[in-house]
Design an enzyme around this catalytic site. Structure first.
Site, PDB file in Angstrom:
ATOM      1  N   HIS A   1     -39.843 -16.893  -7.070  1.00 37.86           N
ATOM      2  CA  HIS A   1     -40.324 -15.542  -6.820  1.00 37.86           C
ATOM      3  C   HIS A   1     -39.915 -14.662  -8.002  1.00 37.86           C
ATOM      4  O   HIS A   1     -38.731 -14.443  -8.245  1.00 37.86           O
ATOM      5  CB  HIS A   1     -39.684 -14.972  -5.546  1.00 37.86           C
ATOM      6  CG  HIS A   1     -40.420 -15.308  -4.292  1.00 37.86           C
ATOM      7  ND1 HIS A   1     -40.392 -16.566  -3.723  1.00 37.86           N
ATOM      8  CD2 HIS A   1     -41.195 -14.546  -3.468  1.00 37.86           C
ATOM      9  CE1 HIS A   1     -41.109 -16.558  -2.607  1.00 37.86           C
ATOM     10  NE2 HIS A   1     -41.624 -15.344  -2.429  1.00 37.86           N
TER      11      HIS A   1
ATOM     12  N   GLU B   1     -42.650  -9.580  -8.673  1.00 37.57           N
ATOM     13  CA  GLU B   1     -43.197  -8.872  -7.507  1.00 37.57           C
ATOM     14  C   GLU B   1     -42.473  -7.536  -7.371  1.00 37.57           C
ATOM     15  O   GLU B   1     -43.048  -6.485  -7.599  1.00 37.57           O
ATOM     16  CB  GLU B   1     -43.039  -9.700  -6.231  1.00 37.57           C
ATOM     17  CG  GLU B   1     -43.576  -8.987  -4.994  1.00 37.57           C
ATOM     18  CD  GLU B   1     -43.170  -9.659  -3.697  1.00 37.57           C
ATOM     19  OE1 GLU B   1     -43.835  -9.415  -2.689  1.00 37.57           O
ATOM     20  OE2 GLU B   1     -42.167 -10.411  -3.690  1.00 37.57           O
TER      21      GLU B   1
ATOM     22  N   HIS C   1     -48.578 -20.469  -1.486  1.00 37.69           N
ATOM     23  CA  HIS C   1     -47.491 -19.507  -1.242  1.00 37.69           C
ATOM     24  C   HIS C   1     -47.636 -18.947   0.170  1.00 37.69           C
ATOM     25  O   HIS C   1     -48.301 -17.942   0.402  1.00 37.69           O
ATOM     26  CB  HIS C   1     -47.547 -18.373  -2.280  1.00 37.69           C
ATOM     27  CG  HIS C   1     -46.334 -17.499  -2.283  1.00 37.69           C
ATOM     28  ND1 HIS C   1     -45.534 -17.354  -3.397  1.00 37.69           N
ATOM     29  CD2 HIS C   1     -45.768 -16.721  -1.326  1.00 37.69           C
ATOM     30  CE1 HIS C   1     -44.544 -16.526  -3.133  1.00 37.69           C
ATOM     31  NE2 HIS C   1     -44.667 -16.122  -1.862  1.00 37.69           N
TER      32      HIS C   1
END
Length: 382
Positions: free
Chosen positions: A221, A224, A33
């Protein structure tokens, strides 16, 4: 003790190991990542922005390096996003993209990374007339050049690219189709990135269905800036092969009065299915996941046996490298050589690379290198 210290560090198992930044740099590592537009060399930004007529806060390389970190670390979302305005402005021609990709490979190889995936959004690099395929081909050219140069320096590395759609944009399958078109020409997968809260993964369901129809790989994603609903959609609706960050899966883990940890159904599913978590400790501190590395959920997730991996996210904005990330974890959690090797093998197992090539890197490079480090260090290293 600072993360760069080379003094003996004693972990909870009673083992000692010399694992400072310089020692870790000599060990093979895997970066899954890492944003291409988040790791440029400051001197490259200055040169390219001058060519493109883009203004910068400063044209001194070291001052610019400090500016990027301080802006990203300020707690201001506006300033954090401004940092990417400058790096993207430096990536608008084919030669600029190729140079950035080449330097990405060389910088990772110099840090001991043997496999790296560079992710970026092709749609952000069209200001000077490039078409989407031109962008992908330029990055691919730079990766090939970087690998050849690193090999000549005795720093062998395999590098691929992940093409990304910006999740706040109008959902299309255009970028996902690039991943399919160039899947045998350095593109190893697809991702969606950008603002997570308010832009759930399922908005791009058609893109993920297109990828699955073509047996292509993708990470998302999720977990987060938004919590469990984002992770659930990424896993259960979209079918993500990996989770970009995924750190907020800890919200589905409770700790009782006796200190026992209990996994909710989603956390248990993610662990049971060995879905890789692309964790980025330093970056997560900047986005408010934790206030210190020692309080980062990576410690709990590792103890519970999740398929964790360690990553930088944006090396320039976080002023970090893979070696620095591991050194911080050694310092915060007492990780020893076994732990660093385990996480590295986790990452290699999770790479978007054919099985036989993953196995060759694990058996032919990673395990022998860690075994040799143990042999050289003697009985103090496990």
């Amino acid at each position: 003790m600072s993360p760069s210290s080379t003094e003996s560090q004693i972990n909870e198992k009673g083992n000692t190991a010399l694992l400072g930044v310089e020692e870790i740099r000599t060990l093979p590592k895997v970066a899954l990542h890492d944003h291409l537009d988040g790791g440029l060399r400051p001197a490259t930004i200055i040169e390219h922005c001058a060519d493109n007529g883009a203004q910068l806060p400063t044209t001194d390389p070291e001052a610019l390096r400090r500016w990027f970190f301080e802006a990203a670390d300020s707690g201001s979302l506006v300033r954090y996003l401004e940092t990417f305005d400058h790096t993207i402005a430096a990536m608008q021609t084919a030669d600029q993209l190729a140079r950035v990709a080449r330097e990405f490979v060389l910088d990772q190889a110099a840090d001991g990374v043997i496999y790296a995936e560079a992710r970026y959004a092709p749609e952000q690099h069209l200001r000077q007339g490039l078409a989407l395929p031109d962008v992908v081909e330029a990055v691919g050219r730079g990766l090939v050049e970087g690998m050849a140069e690193a090999e000549a320096l005795g720093q062998g590395i395999v590098a691929q690219q992940i093409v990304t759609s910006m999740r706040h944009g109008e959902p299309t399958i255009e970028i996902a189709d690039l991943a399919v078109r160039y899947r045998h020409e350095s593109v190893c997968g697809f991702d969606i990135a950008g603002a997570e809260d308010g832009f759930p993964p399922s908005r791009f369901q058609a893109a993920f269905d297109h990828l699955k129809h073509n047996n292509a790989y993708f990470t998302i994603h999720a977990g987060e800036a938004f919590g469990l609903p984002s992770i659930w959609e990424a896993v259960q609706l979209c079918g993500a092969n990996r989770l970009g960050h995924g750190v907020r899966i800890v919200e589905d883990i409770t700790v009782d009065e006796n200190g026992r940890r209990h996994l909710g159904d989603l956390a248990a599913y993610v662990r049971n299915e060995r879905i890789p978590l692309e964790l980025c400790p330093s970056s997560n501190l900047q986005t408010g996941i934790a206030d210190t590395i020692a309080n980062h959920p990576i410690g709990m997730l590792k103890d519970l046996g999740f398929r964790i991996t360690v990553n930088c996210d944006n090396r320039l904005m976080s002023d970090t490298s893979m070696s620095r990330e591991f050194a911080k974890l050694v310092d915060a959690f007492g990780w020893d050589l076994d732990d660093v090797e385990w996480v590295t093998i986790n990452a290699m197992k999770s790479a978007f690379l054919p099985f036989d090539e993953r196995l060759a890197l694990i058996q032919g490079i990673i395990k022998p290198a860690y075994a040799q480090f143990r042999s050289n260090a003697g009985p103090t290293a496990r």
